[in-house]
Structure formats: C-alpha cells, structure tokens
Design an enzyme around this catalytic site. Structure first.
Site, PDB file in Angstrom:
ATOM      1  N   THR A 241       0.884  -1.165   0.000  1.00  0.00           N
ATOM      2  CA  THR A 241       0.000   0.000   0.000  1.00  0.00           C
ATOM      3  C   THR A 241       0.923   1.216   0.000  1.00  0.00           C
ATOM      4  OG1 THR A 241      -0.117   0.157   2.422  1.00  0.00           O
ATOM      5  CG2 THR A 241      -1.765  -1.226   1.331  1.00  0.00           C
ATOM      6  N   HIS A 242       0.520   2.277  -0.681  1.00  0.00           N
ATOM      7  CA  HIS A 242       1.362   3.470  -0.816  1.00  0.00           C
ATOM      8  C   HIS A 242       2.720   3.128  -1.441  1.00  0.00           C
ATOM      9  CE1 HIS A 242      -1.520   5.580   1.813  1.00  0.00           C
ATOM     10  NE2 HIS A 242      -1.469   4.481   2.562  1.00  0.00           N
TER      11      HIS A 242
ATOM     12  N   SER B  95      18.365  -0.047 -26.270  1.00  0.00           N
ATOM     13  CA  SER B  95      18.855   1.327 -26.324  1.00  0.00           C
ATOM     14  C   SER B  95      19.841   1.469 -27.474  1.00  0.00           C
ATOM     15  CB  SER B  95      19.552   1.687 -25.011  1.00  0.00           C
ATOM     16  OG  SER B  95      20.317   2.869 -25.143  1.00  0.00           O
TER      17      SER B  95
ATOM     18  N   LYS C 221      20.562  -2.451 -22.056  1.00  0.00           N
ATOM     19  CA  LYS C 221      19.198  -2.048 -21.739  1.00  0.00           C
ATOM     20  C   LYS C 221      18.159  -2.977 -22.379  1.00  0.00           C
ATOM     21  CE  LYS C 221      17.854   1.187 -19.988  1.00  0.00           C
ATOM     22  NZ  LYS C 221      17.679   2.536 -20.566  1.00  0.00           N
TER      23      LYS C 221
ATOM     24  N   ASN D 217      14.177  -2.281 -22.435  1.00  0.00           N
ATOM     25  CA  ASN D 217      13.197  -1.288 -22.007  1.00  0.00           C
ATOM     26  C   ASN D 217      11.762  -1.796 -22.160  1.00  0.00           C
ATOM     27  OD1 ASN D 217      15.267   0.583 -21.505  1.00  0.00           O
ATOM     28  ND2 ASN D 217      15.241   1.287 -23.639  1.00  0.00           N
TER      29      ASN D 217
ATOM     30  N   GLU E  42       5.010   1.015 -21.669  1.00  0.00           N
ATOM     31  CA  GLU E  42       5.029   2.472 -21.565  1.00  0.00           C
ATOM     32  C   GLU E  42       4.120   3.111 -22.604  1.00  0.00           C
ATOM     33  OE1 GLU E  42       9.604   2.924 -19.855  1.00  0.00           O
ATOM     34  OE2 GLU E  42       9.174   3.341 -21.962  1.00  0.00           O
TER      35      GLU E  42
ATOM     36  N   TYR F 158     -31.241  16.836 -34.190  1.00  0.00           N
ATOM     37  CA  TYR F 158     -29.952  16.566 -34.831  1.00  0.00           C
ATOM     38  C   TYR F 158     -29.237  17.878 -35.119  1.00  0.00           C
ATOM     39  CZ  TYR F 158     -26.294  14.830 -37.870  1.00  0.00           C
ATOM     40  OH  TYR F 158     -25.064  14.542 -38.402  1.00  0.00           O
TER      41      TYR F 158
END
Length: 490
Positions: free
Chosen positions: A187-188, A309, A315, A317, A322, A349
């Site tokens: 949590t948090h 990368s 790397k 990624n 994302e 309309y």
C-alpha cells in the site's frame, strides 16, 4: 484537392455504369446534380467548405452497417407495401453488389457525395436505376446514421468484450501457475503484507471481467433501432421499426423520435467503457514497468515485447507497456471530446454530431490493440520467484501477524499494535527481521510471547491463514479461479 491519381480514395471520375443526367436536371448547376439535397440550391458548395464538412474519409468505416441497415429497411418497406417485392429484391441485390465492390477494393469513394450513405446510395442508383432512389423512403440521414453508428459501436464493443474475456483467461491461467508464489503486497508503494502472485494477478482479472460485463450492459442500450424517427418527428409511412430491429439482431426500438436522432449517449458510454479498460491496463503496465526494473527484478520482459537502447547495449526497455500507458490519454481525450460535443446541443440533430465518429474510431483502434497486446505480453512474461521471495525479508511484512498473534493472547488490538511497533523499531535498529529477534528480546517487549510466535511470522503461514472469501489464501485463490473459469465457459 488535385485531380484523380492512383491510390486516391476520392477520385473525381465517374464510376463504371454512371447514367447520364436526367432531362429533369438539364439547366441546373452542376452541384444540384451531385448533391442529393441540391434541389433548393443554385450555388456550388465552396471547395474548402466541402473539404471541411465531408465525413466520408472516416465514416466509410461504417459501410457494412449502412448496407445491412439499408437491406433491412428495403425488406421492411416491401413487407409494409411501400415498395413492391420486386423493387425491394432489386435494391437488396444492388446493395450486395455495392458491398462486393467495397470489399473488393474497386468502389470509388467520392468526396463531393459527403458521406458513406450518399456514396452507397448513389452507386446503388447507378447499378439498379431509379428504383435505388426509393430506398430512402420513410427515413432521413438522421435516423440512418444513428442506426449505422449504433450497429457499428455495438459490433466493435462486442469485439472488445471478446478480447477482454481473452485477457481474463490469460490472467487466470498465469494466476493458477503462481497460486503459491509469494511476493510483497504494497500500500502506498510500501511493503505491507505478503500475498500470492496468483492473488495479485487475479485482481486484474476481476477488473477486466467487470469491464466485459460493462460492455455487455452498454451493448443492450446501444443496439436499439432508431429507424422510423426520420429527421426528428417520425414519418407518415407505415413503417415497422421492430421488424428492422429483428432483422439486425437488435434489442428493440426507440420510444421517442426526437431522442432517437439527437443523443449520442451510447457513444459516451462506450468511450467510458474504453477509458476504464485503458485505466486498468495502464495500472498493470505500471506494475510491469516497475517490476522489470532490476531494483525489483520481479519479471523478465519477453524480447518480443521490449526494445533496447541505441547507446546502452545492456538495456531492455518496457516500451510496449510504456506506450500502452501513454495511449490511455488518447482514450480519455476521446471521451472528453465527445462530452464537450454533446453538452451544448439543442434538440434534435445538429451537424456537430458528425464529430462522434473519429473519437470512437481512434478509441476502438487503441482499446482493441491494447487488449490483444497485453494478453500476448502476459503469456510470455517471466516471473522471478526467487527475487520475490527475497523481497519478503524487507519492510517487516509480517508485523500484522505479530499484532494478530498478540490479540490471540488476549491483548487489545490497539495495545498489540503499539507493542508490535516497538518490536519493529528494535529489529530495524539491529538491521534484522522480526523473525530474527531472539525470543528473550520479544518477551522483553511482551511477556505473553512464546516460541510459537516464529511459526506465525513465516510469510507462507501468513498467506495461508487468509482464507476469507476474496483473500490471498490458497483455498480462496482456488475458489476465485473456479468462479472465473465458470464465467469464461459460460
């Protein structure tokens, strides 16, 4: 916008079989011949205005629904005696020919005909003659586009629902594989209590199941027939909208003609469903991104769903996660755009409603691809059980177990909470875990603690004790899996 060229979807050349203008049109301006509404007009539409107001560049995506709706309408007109059976049969045959041209890639979309409806009706009339002009009897483009778009949205959210169900199945499968794999629950974003990875993944399965159920509910309000509303006030022709609804596998008909053509709440609702799906996917992406960081090392990204990368060869990624997280904003934007379009419209309309198509089309592309890609990524995602197990040692995740143990010894919870906090502070000061504290030190904090406390502090025991319905215990997780399996089979 230039002359016709190869690959131009709006070639300004006559379609094969174009008839010569009727003698009734001789002497009228050219635009009056091209526009089906042009009888009242004597001046051609400005080229920039025609470009600005056309919708065929995007609403031609609705061609299959427009043709299906028109075929059902033609059959209904014959059934009601408005057309003869032969006229309806010729129209239906012609619409099938138009459909074959579109799907075969030979159909010529003409920008000056404004939209998908006019393009299809114009070509129909070229193919079957003046009987094609009778197709529009008893309807307006207002109820026609409402029908087409309702069918289109319904068809697409049914696809979303299937993809959401597929993702639930993948989540359930991976959860079953890891019902006994433990990791820190947070949590948090701070260590809280140990949970099973299976339980963690099932949280997303339940989210996506609710999304699928929302889509089914949305579909019942979307797939409703507005034909018969005409422009806004209904029609004097003896139409049978219920027959059209039956032909198109719709749930029913509208009760108010003005409502039928004026609202786009079904688009709003479908966009909300899409936005909620993307919110859930974005949360899962966020965890995958965090877990893939070597500081956590909980997951190994599949090569097919990661990138490298250009400068740092080590790397790997989480670009796919994302990008999916980023695309969530597109769908939120579509919902906001549509809410803004609808909020100020008077009855009935208004041409603003043309702006309903592109936000949904963009949302559809994003949601459909995201659901499919997430399912593929999760199937191949590797879980590092050793790193998860090691992470259970940090953050005193078994502190609640000690407090509950003390409650079992007759100590009120608030006091047990305080005593446990003292034990945590002592362990933290010595840089050891709670279970590494000697019994004498624990008894120095509370003399009711016995050597049985160490079995309680084991993370696996902590998980095993949480068998309340919906808990992280093995029996509870098995029950969740069984319930989801039944839902998927049903």
């Amino acid at each position: 916008d230039g002359g016709p060229g190869e690959g131009d979807p709006f070639q300004r050349v006559p379609s094969p079989g174009t008839s010569s203008p009727s003698s009734l049109n001789k002497g009228l301006p050219a635009m009056a011949e091209k526009k089906m509404w042009g009888g009242r007009f004597r001046q051609a539409t400005a080229a920039l205005v025609e470009e600005y107001t056309q919708s065929v560049s995007f609403d031609r995506a609705l061609y299959a629904q427009d043709i299906a709706g028109s075929k059902a309408h033609a059959r209904m007109l014959a059934r009601q005696g408005v057309l003869t059976a032969d006229e309806a049969a010729r129209i239906v045959e012609g619409l099938d020919m138009v459909l074959a041209e579109i799907e075969g890639g030979t159909f010529v979309w003409r920008r000056e005909l404004e939209d998908v409806h006019m393009n299809i009706e114009s070509r129909l009339t070229e193919l079957v003659g003046d009987v094609g002009k009778k197709l529009h009897t008893g309807r307006s483009r207002n109820d026609q586009v409402a029908l087409d778009f309702r069918l289109f949205v319904s068809d697409r959210i049914r696809v979303w629902r299937g993809l959401a169900r597929d993702l639930v199945a993948v989540l359930a499968e991976r959860a079953g594989e890891h019902a006994h794999t433990l990791l820190p629950g947070c949590t948090h974003m701070q260590p809280a209590q140990p949970v099973s990875l299976g339980h963690h993944l099932l949280a997303y399965a339940w989210m996506l199941r609710r999304d699928a159920e929302r889509l089914a509910d949305c579909d019942r309000r979307t797939r409703v027939c507005p034909l018969g509303a005409a422009a806004l006030a209904g029609t004097t022709y003896p139409l049978d909208p219920a027959y059209v609804a039956e032909q198109l596998d719709m749930y029913g008909t509208f009760r108010n003609s003005m409502d039928a053509v004026s609202d786009r709440d079904f688009v709003l609702e479908s966009l909300f469903c899409g936005a909620t799906i993307m919110a859930h996917l974005s949360r899962l992406c966020e965890e995958i991104i965090i877990w893939a960081n070597p500081a956590f090392g909980f997951v190994r990204l599949p090569d097919a769903y990661a990138t490298g990368s250009s400068i740092m060869p080590q790397k790997k990624n989480p670009d796919v996660a994302e990008i999916m997280r980023g695309k969530t904003g597109r769908v939120y934007g579509a919902l906001t755009a549509m809410l803004t379009t609808v909020k100020g419209l008077p009855m009935t309309y208004n041409r603003d409603m043309q702006e309903d198509k592109e936000p949904f089309l963009d949302c559809d592309r994003t949601v459909s691809a995201s659901l499919e890609i997430m399912a593929g990524m999760l199937r191949e995602l590797g879980f590092n059980e050793g790193r998860m197990r090691a992470a259970l040692r940090a953050g005193f995740l078994n502190a609640t177990e000690l407090a509950d143990y003390l409650v079992g010894k007759g100590i009120p919870f608030r006091e047990a909470h305080h005593l446990t906090g003292a034990a945590v502070a002592l362990a933290e000061e010595r840089s050891i875990t709670l279970e590494e504290l000697p019994l004498a030190d624990l008894q120095g904090i509370c003399d009711r603690i016995g050597d049985d406390v160490y079995a309680v502090l084991d993370p696996a025991a902590a998980v095993a004790r949480r068998e309340m319905p919906g808990g992280t215990g093995p029996t509870s997780v098995a029950a969740q899996l069984a319930e989801l399996a039944g839902w998927l089979e049903g």
